[in-house]
Design an enzyme around this catalytic site. Structure first.
Site, PDB file in Angstrom:
ATOM      1  N   HIS A 126      28.701  19.952 -11.204  1.00  0.00           N
ATOM      2  CA  HIS A 126      28.455  19.044 -10.091  1.00  0.00           C
ATOM      3  C   HIS A 126      28.406  19.816  -8.782  1.00  0.00           C
ATOM      4  O   HIS A 126      28.864  20.946  -8.697  1.00  0.00           O
ATOM      5  CB  HIS A 126      29.526  17.941 -10.009  1.00  0.00           C
ATOM      6  CG  HIS A 126      30.871  18.453  -9.594  1.00  0.00           C
ATOM      7  ND1 HIS A 126      31.772  18.984 -10.497  1.00  0.00           N
ATOM      8  CD2 HIS A 126      31.469  18.532  -8.380  1.00  0.00           C
ATOM      9  CE1 HIS A 126      32.864  19.363  -9.848  1.00  0.00           C
ATOM     10  NE2 HIS A 126      32.708  19.096  -8.562  1.00  0.00           N
TER      11      HIS A 126
ATOM     12  N   HIS B 242      20.262  23.437   0.092  1.00  0.00           N
ATOM     13  CA  HIS B 242      19.759  22.210  -0.521  1.00  0.00           C
ATOM     14  C   HIS B 242      20.211  22.149  -1.975  1.00  0.00           C
ATOM     15  O   HIS B 242      20.718  23.122  -2.512  1.00  0.00           O
ATOM     16  CB  HIS B 242      18.231  22.103  -0.428  1.00  0.00           C
ATOM     17  CG  HIS B 242      17.496  23.192  -1.146  1.00  0.00           C
ATOM     18  ND1 HIS B 242      17.113  24.367  -0.545  1.00  0.00           N
ATOM     19  CD2 HIS B 242      17.062  23.279  -2.427  1.00  0.00           C
ATOM     20  CE1 HIS B 242      16.494  25.128  -1.408  1.00  0.00           C
ATOM     21  NE2 HIS B 242      16.436  24.499  -2.574  1.00  0.00           N
TER      22      HIS B 242
ATOM     23  N   GLU C  57      15.668  18.621  -3.296  1.00  0.00           N
ATOM     24  CA  GLU C  57      14.406  19.146  -3.810  1.00  0.00           C
ATOM     25  C   GLU C  57      14.211  18.635  -5.228  1.00  0.00           C
ATOM     26  O   GLU C  57      15.156  18.565  -6.005  1.00  0.00           O
ATOM     27  CB  GLU C  57      14.458  20.679  -3.819  1.00  0.00           C
ATOM     28  CG  GLU C  57      13.272  21.351  -4.468  1.00  0.00           C
ATOM     29  CD  GLU C  57      13.437  22.871  -4.559  1.00  0.00           C
ATOM     30  OE1 GLU C  57      12.512  23.509  -5.089  1.00  0.00           O
ATOM     31  OE2 GLU C  57      14.476  23.404  -4.112  1.00  0.00           O
TER      32      GLU C  57
END
Length: 152
Positions: free
Chosen positions: A20, A86, A132
């Protein structure tokens, strides 16, 4: 320890992947709803952890959503600062195209990037985290549905 091909790894062990990524968000419930509705994530582990953290997942990839803890959070750091930039999610070609159509239908703005080895779209969640969706399945020719011509 051996990797998937049976070769020894330099580290002496093999990781399975990223479990995670922890994100600080303004409104945990609203963010969890956004990830479910916009990206198709599912809620997990609520029976164990409740809402702290709130875990949402797509396949084996999960996000742990934590409250930012202030009414006036600082913006993301500028380039030149050591920070995660990101979170990228991989999709096959069909789902990459479907993601673009779904984001357009929801009014989520995104930009496209051709990285030679992969094609990507970039957008932000409601808290400004850059996300993304990328595919390594480039196809064999132009595909106007993707928003730009592909290399042949």
């Amino acid at each position: 320890m051996n990797d998937a091909s049976g070769q020894a790894t330099e580290a002496g062990f093999r990781l399975e992947g990223i479990d995670h990524v922890a994100l600080a968000v303004r409104d945990v419930a609203a963010s969890a709803r956004w990830y479910r509705e916009v990206l198709g994530f599912e809620r997990r582990y609520a029976e164990v952890w409740g809402d702290f953290p709130t875990i949402v997942c797509a396949g084996a990839t999960c996000l742990a959503l934590f409250p930012v803890g202030t009414d006036r959070p600082l913006p993301p750091p500028p380039r030149g600062t050591l920070a995660m930039r990101h979170v990228a999610f991989r999709a096959d070609r069909a789902n990459f195209a479907a993601a673009q159509a779904a984001l357009r239908a929801r009014g989520v703005a995104f930009k496209t990037e051709d990285h030679a080895a992969a094609l990507s779209i970039y957008f932000t969640d409601p808290d400004g985290h850059q996300l993304e969706v990328t595919t390594y399945e480039r196809g064999t020719g132009p595909d106007p549905a993707w928003g730009w011509p592909l290399a042949t």
